[in-house]
Design an enzyme around this catalytic site. Structure first.
Site, PDB file in Angstrom:
ATOM      1  CB  SER A 157       7.511  -5.420  -1.517  1.00 53.73           C
ATOM      2  OG  SER A 157       6.519  -5.212  -0.535  1.00 53.73           O
ATOM      3  CE1 TYR A 171       3.492  -6.457  -5.057  1.00 52.20           C
ATOM      4  CE2 TYR A 171       3.976  -6.711  -2.723  1.00 52.20           C
ATOM      5  CZ  TYR A 171       4.006  -5.956  -3.877  1.00 52.20           C
ATOM      6  OH  TYR A 171       4.551  -4.698  -3.850  1.00 52.20           O
TER       7      TYR A 171
END
Ligand SMILES: NC(=O)c1ccc[n+]([C@@H]2O[C@H](COP(=O)([O-])OP(=O)(O)OC[C@H]3O[C@@H](n4cnc5c(N)ncnc54)[C@H](O)[C@@H]3O)[C@@H](O)[C@H]2O)c1
Length: 269
Positions: A157, A171
């Site tokens: 990501s 995350y």
């Protein structure tokens, strides 16, 4: 020296060769993984879709049923070695071999202050995004080596390159870890003709982003993000699917250990 390596490629040959492979998509029952599965199936490839969510797996099985001779859908938690061993065995039993794994699985939680994140939430995000990639690759790598090689594609990501405005510290940490894991595998398994690369998408327009922005009550932020992006829009699943296909195909035959950003230029490093 192998002079044939300098032969011009032809699109048909590249597509035909990708269509002859077996690809596992972890976290493939929804979103980008699911979109990649559909594209591969439409090209004639064989695909195993695995996901932790039985309802999503059932829906995927139904919606992909026109390809039923070339798709298998399997419920499995990517963080559990015994479950991934079973998924690997079922894939090889069904198709006779496996060449590629796309790791698109992972949980997420809407951002909140780091001091409010408890260790259970930390474990959920780290386990599903990072440990799951390790466990899944560990289950499939011996089979890929037996098949003569293939490709691993990790969906990391933009958050793993910088940080996310919507998701938390765990995350970003997990997605940065995925990049390190994938680079390591590129070095270790390259000699067995297995390439390993990562993709870092920016926020993707789709079900997950929609749920997340609804939770945060920040739906208007998608427009802000689009306006901040040099290419003037947000990322779509198909933007990522195109790069997945590139990394699975012979077009990227000498790309190994790379991280490819799919973010429209919002972050350039
Ligand atoms: N959606 C975005 O904006 C965005 C942006 C950048 C990166 N990513 C990453 O891309 C990947 C795909 O994102 P998406 O939008 O398709 O997400 P998604 O939530 O639609 O799909 C992810 C799938 O992973 C499954 N999953 C979660 N934990 C699992 C586990 N332990 N074992 C097996 N399956 C598990 C979920 O059930 C879900 O179906 C994810 O890794 C995500 O972190 C997404």
């Amino acid at each position: 020296m192998d002079a044939t390596l300098n032969d011009k490629f032809n699109w048909e040959g590249i597509e035909k060769s990708l269509a002859s492979t077996v690809t596992v998509i972890a976290g493939g029952a929804r979103g980008t993984g699911r979109a990649a599965a559909e594209q591969l199936l439409e090209m004639g490839a064989r695909v195993a879709v695995t996901d932790i969510d039985p309802t999503r797996v059932e829906t995927a099985a139904r919606e992909l049923s026109q390809h039923s001779d070339r798709v298998v859908t399997l419920v499995g938690d990517c963080t559990v070695p015994a479950e991934m061993a079973k998924v690997a065995e079922a894939t090889v039993d069904t198709f006779g071999a496996v060449h590629n794994v796309v790791y698109s699985a992972g949980a997420y939680r809407a951002q909140r202050p780091t001091l409010d994140v408890d260790s259970d939430e930390w474990d959920l995000i780290l386990d599903s995004n990072l440990k799951g990639a390790f466990v899944t690759y560990q289950a499939f790598l011996p089979h890929i080596a037996t098949a003569g090689g293939g490709a691993l594609v990790s969906i990391s990501s933009l958050a793993g390159r910088t940080s996310s405005p919507f998701l938390g510290c765990h995350y970003s940490a997990a997605k940065a870890g995925v990049l390190g894991l994938t680079r390591h595998l590129a070095k270790e398994f390259g000699p067995q003709n297995i390439r390993a690369n990562s993709i870092c998408p920016g926020g993707i327009v789709g079900a997950r982003m929609n749920d997340l922005l609804t939770d945060l009550d920040r739906q208007e932020d998608l427009v802000v993000l689009a306006n901040q992006t040099p290419l003037g829009r947000n990322v779509y699943e198909q933007d990522v699917v195109a790069v997945i296909l590139f990394l699975l195909s012979d077009l990227s035959r000498f790309v190994n250990g790379a991280t490819i950003d799919v973010n429209g230029g919002i972050l350039t490093i």
